[in-house]
Write an enzyme that holds these catalytic residues in place. Structure first.
Site, PDB file in Angstrom:
ATOM      1  N   HIS A   1       0.867  -1.192   0.000  1.00  0.00           N
ATOM      2  CA  HIS A   1       0.000   0.000   0.000  1.00  0.00           C
ATOM      3  C   HIS A   1       0.894   1.229   0.000  1.00  0.00           C
ATOM      4  O   HIS A   1       1.328   1.706   1.051  1.00  0.00           O
ATOM      5  CB  HIS A   1      -0.916  -0.042   1.237  1.00  0.00           C
ATOM      6  CG  HIS A   1      -1.918   1.069   1.290  1.00  0.00           C
ATOM      7  ND1 HIS A   1      -3.093   0.967   2.017  1.00  0.00           N
ATOM      8  CD2 HIS A   1      -1.943   2.311   0.735  1.00  0.00           C
ATOM      9  CE1 HIS A   1      -3.790   2.085   1.897  1.00  0.00           C
ATOM     10  NE2 HIS A   1      -3.096   2.928   1.138  1.00  0.00           N
TER      11      HIS A   1
ATOM     12  N   HIS B   1       1.356   4.862  -2.391  1.00  0.00           N
ATOM     13  CA  HIS B   1       0.988   5.735  -3.522  1.00  0.00           C
ATOM     14  C   HIS B   1       2.265   6.401  -4.008  1.00  0.00           C
ATOM     15  O   HIS B   1       2.912   7.117  -3.234  1.00  0.00           O
ATOM     16  CB  HIS B   1      -0.009   6.803  -3.084  1.00  0.00           C
ATOM     17  CG  HIS B   1      -1.268   6.236  -2.497  1.00  0.00           C
ATOM     18  ND1 HIS B   1      -2.420   6.090  -3.231  1.00  0.00           N
ATOM     19  CD2 HIS B   1      -1.557   5.765  -1.251  1.00  0.00           C
ATOM     20  CE1 HIS B   1      -3.365   5.561  -2.466  1.00  0.00           C
ATOM     21  NE2 HIS B   1      -2.867   5.350  -1.254  1.00  0.00           N
TER      22      HIS B   1
ATOM     23  N   HIS C   1      -9.571   1.071  -1.297  1.00  0.00           N
ATOM     24  CA  HIS C   1      -9.505   1.692   0.028  1.00  0.00           C
ATOM     25  C   HIS C   1     -10.918   1.621   0.607  1.00  0.00           C
ATOM     26  O   HIS C   1     -11.885   2.045  -0.045  1.00  0.00           O
ATOM     27  CB  HIS C   1      -9.118   3.163  -0.074  1.00  0.00           C
ATOM     28  CG  HIS C   1      -7.664   3.421  -0.325  1.00  0.00           C
ATOM     29  ND1 HIS C   1      -6.969   2.863  -1.356  1.00  0.00           N
ATOM     30  CD2 HIS C   1      -6.768   4.205   0.352  1.00  0.00           C
ATOM     31  CE1 HIS C   1      -5.709   3.287  -1.320  1.00  0.00           C
ATOM     32  NE2 HIS C   1      -5.562   4.103  -0.292  1.00  0.00           N
TER      33      HIS C   1
ATOM     34  N   GLU D   1     -11.191   3.319   5.959  1.00  0.00           N
ATOM     35  CA  GLU D   1     -10.114   4.174   6.477  1.00  0.00           C
ATOM     36  C   GLU D   1     -10.796   5.189   7.406  1.00  0.00           C
ATOM     37  O   GLU D   1     -10.588   5.162   8.615  1.00  0.00           O
ATOM     38  CB  GLU D   1      -9.381   4.875   5.326  1.00  0.00           C
ATOM     39  CG  GLU D   1      -8.262   5.812   5.782  1.00  0.00           C
ATOM     40  CD  GLU D   1      -7.602   6.563   4.611  1.00  0.00           C
ATOM     41  OE1 GLU D   1      -8.173   6.606   3.505  1.00  0.00           O
ATOM     42  OE2 GLU D   1      -6.511   7.132   4.837  1.00  0.00           O
TER      43      GLU D   1
ATOM     44  N   ASP E   1       1.798   3.970   2.874  1.00  0.00           N
ATOM     45  CA  ASP E   1       0.777   4.837   2.260  1.00  0.00           C
ATOM     46  C   ASP E   1       1.403   6.001   1.469  1.00  0.00           C
ATOM     47  O   ASP E   1       1.602   5.877   0.267  1.00  0.00           O
ATOM     48  CB  ASP E   1      -0.195   5.343   3.342  1.00  0.00           C
ATOM     49  CG  ASP E   1      -1.570   5.690   2.802  1.00  0.00           C
ATOM     50  OD1 ASP E   1      -1.828   5.442   1.630  1.00  0.00           O
ATOM     51  OD2 ASP E   1      -2.402   6.211   3.581  1.00  0.00           O
ATOM     52  N   ASP E   2       1.671   7.120   2.150  1.00  0.00           N
ATOM     53  CA  ASP E   2       2.271   8.301   1.505  1.00  0.00           C
ATOM     54  C   ASP E   2       3.440   8.768   2.372  1.00  0.00           C
ATOM     55  O   ASP E   2       3.330   9.783   3.076  1.00  0.00           O
ATOM     56  CB  ASP E   2       1.225   9.423   1.389  1.00  0.00           C
ATOM     57  CG  ASP E   2       0.005   8.979   0.600  1.00  0.00           C
ATOM     58  OD1 ASP E   2       0.112   8.842  -0.623  1.00  0.00           O
ATOM     59  OD2 ASP E   2      -1.045   8.735   1.233  1.00  0.00           O
TER      60      ASP E   2
HETATM   61  N1  ADE Z   1      -4.594   8.834  -1.757  1.00  0.00           N
HETATM   62  C1  ADE Z   1      -3.363   8.872  -1.260  1.00  0.00           C
HETATM   63  N2  ADE Z   1      -3.359   8.485   0.018  1.00  0.00           N
HETATM   64  C2  ADE Z   1      -4.627   8.163   0.333  1.00  0.00           C
HETATM   65  C3  ADE Z   1      -5.283   7.684   1.488  1.00  0.00           C
HETATM   66  N3  ADE Z   1      -4.622   7.431   2.624  1.00  0.00           N
HETATM   67  N4  ADE Z   1      -6.605   7.495   1.440  1.00  0.00           N
HETATM   68  C4  ADE Z   1      -7.288   7.743   0.331  1.00  0.00           C
HETATM   69  N5  ADE Z   1      -6.744   8.201  -0.783  1.00  0.00           N
HETATM   70  C5  ADE Z   1      -5.428   8.408  -0.791  1.00  0.00           C
HETATM   71 ZN    ZN Z   2      -3.728   4.795   0.529  1.00  0.00          ZN
END
Ligand code: ADE
Ligand code: ZN
Length: 332
Positions: free
Chosen positions: A19, A21, A199, A202, A280-281
């Site tokens: 996971h 991005h 997703h 969350e 994630d990011d």
């Molecule tokens: N795009 C990038 N990170 C995300 C996240 N945590 N939830 C939803 N969309 C995303």
């Molecule tokens: Zn994500």
């Protein structure tokens, strides 16, 4: 085993990230450099200002800044360099297999062609495969705040790059954009041989996880941390061993939980859910994969066995073939 030894074990073990991005790996330094190279204005004066702005209240407040940052990505070379930088992080963290999301609509809506985006990412990953031994799968995410017709257009473009794109996913603003909005799109994607993930849970309710499973035919749930609110759902996820790609540092930055020691990951493990840890990011949330594992272990007092389970789960939950899964798991 003490925490120091567990940290060494985390760093040294092979692992998969499921996971991630790619646009979320854009570090502030690279954002500035690309902004300058491409003559794109950034709404920040310096790197310190950027870092201060990374103080989010929820998913929506993060996404606004995240989409703004992505505007510096213009040329194939930019997408290549972004992806290559992540491949080097994989080497550092001993990530041997990565399944990477990208959001084409973030770029095509600014007039950047789909080909530029996918080719830059794909060429960097092929180089990483050859030179660093990193295996990979690319998963294209649809932006769920957009309508299904827009997403169908992007699916058509993905079909032309089926040789590079393994699966499709669903991301962006969750609340108010339930999986059922994309039922036809995902049916079509499945018919075109794309594996599907989404997703769900969350910020959104357990109902969205049910919908992702029942209506989108997903093989994995991204995040899924809201599942514990629904006992029947927990039983289903546990019985079917549906992977959940949990992202602890992301969940804290986006205020899903107040503090890392209040995260429900340990409870999920205790309920025998197929949980994995991911970043994630990472450029926005304060750490790549090893940092997520190390901080979560300390905050939740995870045992050596818990960590081993998480690392084994990362391969079990991947889209590698059974032979490769076994091969990596024996090395943990
Ligand atoms: N795009 C990038 N990170 C995300 C996240 N945590 N939830 C939803 N969309 C995303
Ligand atoms: Zn994500």
């Amino acid at each position: 085993m003490n925490d120091v030894d567990i940290n060494e074990f985390i760093k040294k073990s092979p692992k998969a990230e499921l996971h991630l991005h790619i646009e979320g790996t854009l570090e502030p330094e690279q954002m500035f450099a690309l902004g300058k190279r491409n003559n794109i204005q950034i709404p920040f004066k310096n790197i310190n200002e950027v870092k201060k702005a990374y103080n989010f209240n929820n998913l929506e407040s993060f996404l606004k800044i995240y989409y703004e940052g992505s505007k510096v990505l213009i040329k194939e070379k930019d997408f290549f360099e972004l992806t290559w930088a992540y491949a080097l992080k994989c080497k550092e963290d001993n990530i041997v297999h990565a399944e990477i999301f990208f959001d084409p609509q973030t770029h095509t809506s600014r007039g950047i062609s789909f080909d530029i985006v996918i080719n830059g990412i794909y060429k960097a990953l092929k180089k990483a495969e050859n030179e660093l031994g990193l295996s990979f799968k690319i998963i294209m995410c649809f932006l769920r705040h957009l309508n299904e017709d827009d997403c169908f257009k992007i699916l058509d473009q993905a079909i032309a790059h089926k040789d590079k794109i393994f699966g499709v996913g669903l991301d962006s603003s969750e609340i108010g954009n339930p999986p059922k909005k994309f039922q036809n799109l995902f049916k079509n994607a499945t018919e075109n041989d794309f594996v599907t993930v989404a997703h769900a849970g969350e910020e959104g309710p357990p109902e969205y996880i049910w919908e992702a499973l029942n209506l989108l035919n997903v093989k994995r749930i991204d995040h899924g941390v809201q599942c514990l609110k629904d006992e029947k759902l927990v039983a289903k996820l546990s019985n079917d061993q549906i992977p959940l790609t949990v992202c602890p540092l992301s969940n804290i930055k986006l205020r899903i939980f107040d503090k890392l020691n209040e995260h429900n990951l340990k409870k999920m493990l205790d309920k025998k859910l197929m949980v994995t840890i991911n970043s994630d990011d990472p450029a926005y949330f304060g750490g790549y994969l090893n940092q997520n594992l190390i901080e979560t272990q300390a905050a939740l007092n995870l045992s050596f066995e818990d960590i081993k389970t998480l690392l084994i789960n990362s391969f079990k939950s991947s889209f590698l073939n059974e032979e490769m899964k076994k091969e990596w798991i024996t090395k943990i």
